[in-house]
Scaffold this motif. Structure first.
Motif, short mmCIF file in Angstrom:
data_model
loop_
_atom_site.label_atom_id
_atom_site.label_comp_id
_atom_site.label_asym_id
_atom_site.label_seq_id
_atom_site.Cartn_x
_atom_site.Cartn_y
_atom_site.Cartn_z
N LYS A 260 0.84 -1.20 0.00
CA LYS A 260 0.00 0.00 0.00
C LYS A 260 0.87 1.25 0.00
N VAL A 261 1.94 1.23 0.77
CA VAL A 261 2.85 2.38 0.81
C VAL A 261 3.49 2.60 -0.55
N VAL A 262 3.95 1.51 -1.17
CA VAL A 262 4.62 1.63 -2.46
C VAL A 262 3.65 2.05 -3.56
N MET A 263 2.40 1.59 -3.50
CA MET A 263 1.41 2.04 -4.49
C MET A 263 1.21 3.55 -4.42
N ILE A 264 1.41 4.14 -3.25
CA ILE A 264 1.24 5.58 -3.09
C ILE A 264 2.54 6.33 -3.34
N SER A 265 3.65 5.82 -2.79
CA SER A 265 4.91 6.57 -2.80
C SER A 265 5.84 6.17 -3.93
N GLY A 266 5.65 5.01 -4.54
CA GLY A 266 6.55 4.55 -5.58
C GLY A 266 7.97 4.40 -5.07
N VAL A 267 8.95 4.88 -5.85
CA VAL A 267 10.35 4.74 -5.48
C VAL A 267 10.69 5.55 -4.24
N GLY A 268 9.81 6.46 -3.83
CA GLY A 268 10.06 7.24 -2.63
C GLY A 268 9.99 6.43 -1.36
N ALA A 269 9.57 5.17 -1.46
CA ALA A 269 9.47 4.31 -0.28
C ALA A 269 10.76 3.53 -0.02
N GLY A 270 11.83 3.89 -0.69
CA GLY A 270 13.07 3.12 -0.60
C GLY A 270 13.60 2.96 0.80
N ASP A 271 13.63 4.04 1.58
CA ASP A 271 14.15 3.94 2.95
C ASP A 271 13.29 3.03 3.81
N LEU A 272 11.99 3.09 3.62
CA LEU A 272 11.09 2.24 4.41
C LEU A 272 11.28 0.77 4.03
N LEU A 273 11.43 0.49 2.75
CA LEU A 273 11.70 -0.87 2.31
C LEU A 273 12.98 -1.39 2.95
N ALA A 274 14.01 -0.56 2.95
CA ALA A 274 15.29 -0.98 3.53
C ALA A 274 15.15 -1.27 5.02
N HIS A 275 14.38 -0.44 5.72
CA HIS A 275 14.19 -0.66 7.16
C HIS A 275 13.58 -2.04 7.44
N TYR A 276 12.62 -2.45 6.62
CA TYR A 276 11.94 -3.72 6.85
C TYR A 276 12.61 -4.89 6.13
N GLY A 277 13.76 -4.66 5.51
CA GLY A 277 14.44 -5.73 4.79
C GLY A 277 13.65 -6.22 3.60
N ALA A 278 12.97 -5.30 2.91
CA ALA A 278 12.05 -5.66 1.83
C ALA A 278 12.56 -5.17 0.48
N SER A 279 12.06 -5.80 -0.58
CA SER A 279 12.38 -5.41 -1.95
C SER A 279 11.08 -5.16 -2.69
N ALA A 280 11.15 -4.44 -3.82
CA ALA A 280 9.94 -4.08 -4.54
C ALA A 280 10.11 -4.19 -6.05
N LEU A 281 9.03 -4.59 -6.70
CA LEU A 281 8.89 -4.54 -8.16
C LEU A 281 7.70 -3.64 -8.44
N LEU A 282 7.92 -2.57 -9.19
CA LEU A 282 6.87 -1.59 -9.47
C LEU A 282 6.57 -1.55 -10.95
N ILE A 283 5.31 -1.33 -11.29
CA ILE A 283 4.92 -1.09 -12.67
C ILE A 283 4.16 0.23 -12.70
N SER A 284 4.73 1.21 -13.39
CA SER A 284 4.12 2.53 -13.46
C SER A 284 2.96 2.52 -14.45
N VAL A 285 2.20 3.60 -14.46
CA VAL A 285 1.04 3.68 -15.34
C VAL A 285 1.42 3.65 -16.81
N ASP A 286 2.66 3.99 -17.14
CA ASP A 286 3.10 3.93 -18.54
C ASP A 286 3.77 2.59 -18.88
N GLY A 287 3.72 1.63 -17.95
CA GLY A 287 4.22 0.30 -18.21
C GLY A 287 5.68 0.06 -17.86
N GLU A 288 6.37 1.06 -17.33
CA GLU A 288 7.77 0.88 -16.97
C GLU A 288 7.88 -0.02 -15.73
#
Length: 303
Positions: A260-288
């Motif tokens: 939910k955080v990443v759906m809102i913040s996108g790449v801006g959630a990097g520090d939070l992901l690092a804190h929780y030992g998490a990784s992310a795969l994102l797909i932007s609205v333009d398909g990137e």
């Protein structure tokens, strides 16, 4: 060469989806008992934290805790502790008090047929956690929904049960929120959030969890995805910059919430992901497609 495993699979309707449990056939004579016990744990988490069931802890909190402190089950209190911490660490982006917005969108029912109460403003630190698993809301207008974190918690509890039976390898999948354990990885297909009939690739999951969020599809209407069910608490509108997010984390509860955080913040959630030992795969609205740097070796994108 990958090792082939024979497995036993069972599925039940729970958590608003179908929950599938898969274990290796090498699990031993208590396999059926282990699977039944895992389903029972998941069903108990559902009963405690369902927004829809009148006697759940969540429903009792929404009725009473804005007026007086309300005691809840230890599991519910544990999820609330995690939700409050995630709220604080995310700067308020993860927020279980957006339930009135989901009610207004028709994604959650009103309480006992009453009109939806939407607070005039957000309440800072809306949930107060007290001793002896007691909870108080700072305003009667506050309504919570734990749907963005409790499903992952339920999966974690089911995994805990399977491990308690000495199951050597298994997986629990609750509609895309899943967790696996065992020496050999599970290969998981990740759906394209713009077309759920397609896969964007495969992810290796071993002794970890995976959760995904995406914009909603109305199968009765057809066409492309509609608005997201993930609400940005700052705007009280659906998140719009990301079409889909898949999170890998040590626990399914954390992975579920972080989507939910990443759906809102996108790449801006990097520090939070690092804190929780998490990784992310994102797909932007333009398909990137974007993948955090600590994860590419386990992601196999389709050509």
């Amino acid at each position: 060469m990958p090792i082939a495993f024979d497995s036993i699979r069972r599925a039940r309707p729970l958590l608003g989806t179908f929950v599938e449990i898969e274990v290796t056939t090498a699990a031993g004579p208590e396999t059926d008992a282990a699977i039944d016990a895992a389903f029972e744990a998941i069903a108990e988490a559902h009963r405690l934290m369902s927004f829809h069931e009148r006697d759940s802890d969540v429903s009792r909190l929404n009725r009473n805790s804005g007026i007086r402190p309300t005691r809840v089950h230890a599991w519910t209190f544990q999820v609330l502790e995690a939700a409050v911490e995630m709220h604080r660490r995310s700067g308020g982006i993860f927020d279980v008090t957006v339930a009135p917005v989901l009610q207004a969108m028709g994604l959650l029912p009103g309480l006992d047929g009453d009109p939806v109460i939407r607070p005039e403003r957000r309440v800072t630190d809306a949930i107060e956690l007290l001793p002896e698993q007691t909870v108080r809301f700072r305003s009667p207008a506050i309504t919570i929904d734990l749907g963005g974190i409790a499903k992952g918690f339920a999966v974690d509890r089911g995994i805990e049960v399977l491990r308690g039976f000495d199951i050597p390898r298994g997986l629990i999948n609750a509609g895309g929120d899943l967790r696996a354990f065992g020496q050999e990885p599970h290969m998981i297909h990740v759906r394209d959030p713009r077309d759920p009939s397609r896969s964007i690739g495969q992810v290796e999951v071993r002794d970890e969890a995976l959760a995904s969020s995406a914009r909603r599809f109305d199968l009765m209407v057809g066409g492309g995805p509609s608005s997201s069910a993930v609400i940005d608490p700052q705007t009280q509108r659906p998140a719009g910059s990301i079409d889909g997010a898949t999170i890998r984390a040590p626990s399914c509860m954390v992975a579920d919430a972080l989507t939910k955080v990443v759906m809102i913040s996108g790449v801006g959630a990097g520090d939070l992901l690092a804190h929780y030992g998490a990784s992310a795969l994102l797909i932007s609205v333009d398909g990137e497609v974007q993948i955090t740097s600590d994860w590419p070796q386990a992601v196999h994108l389709a050509a």
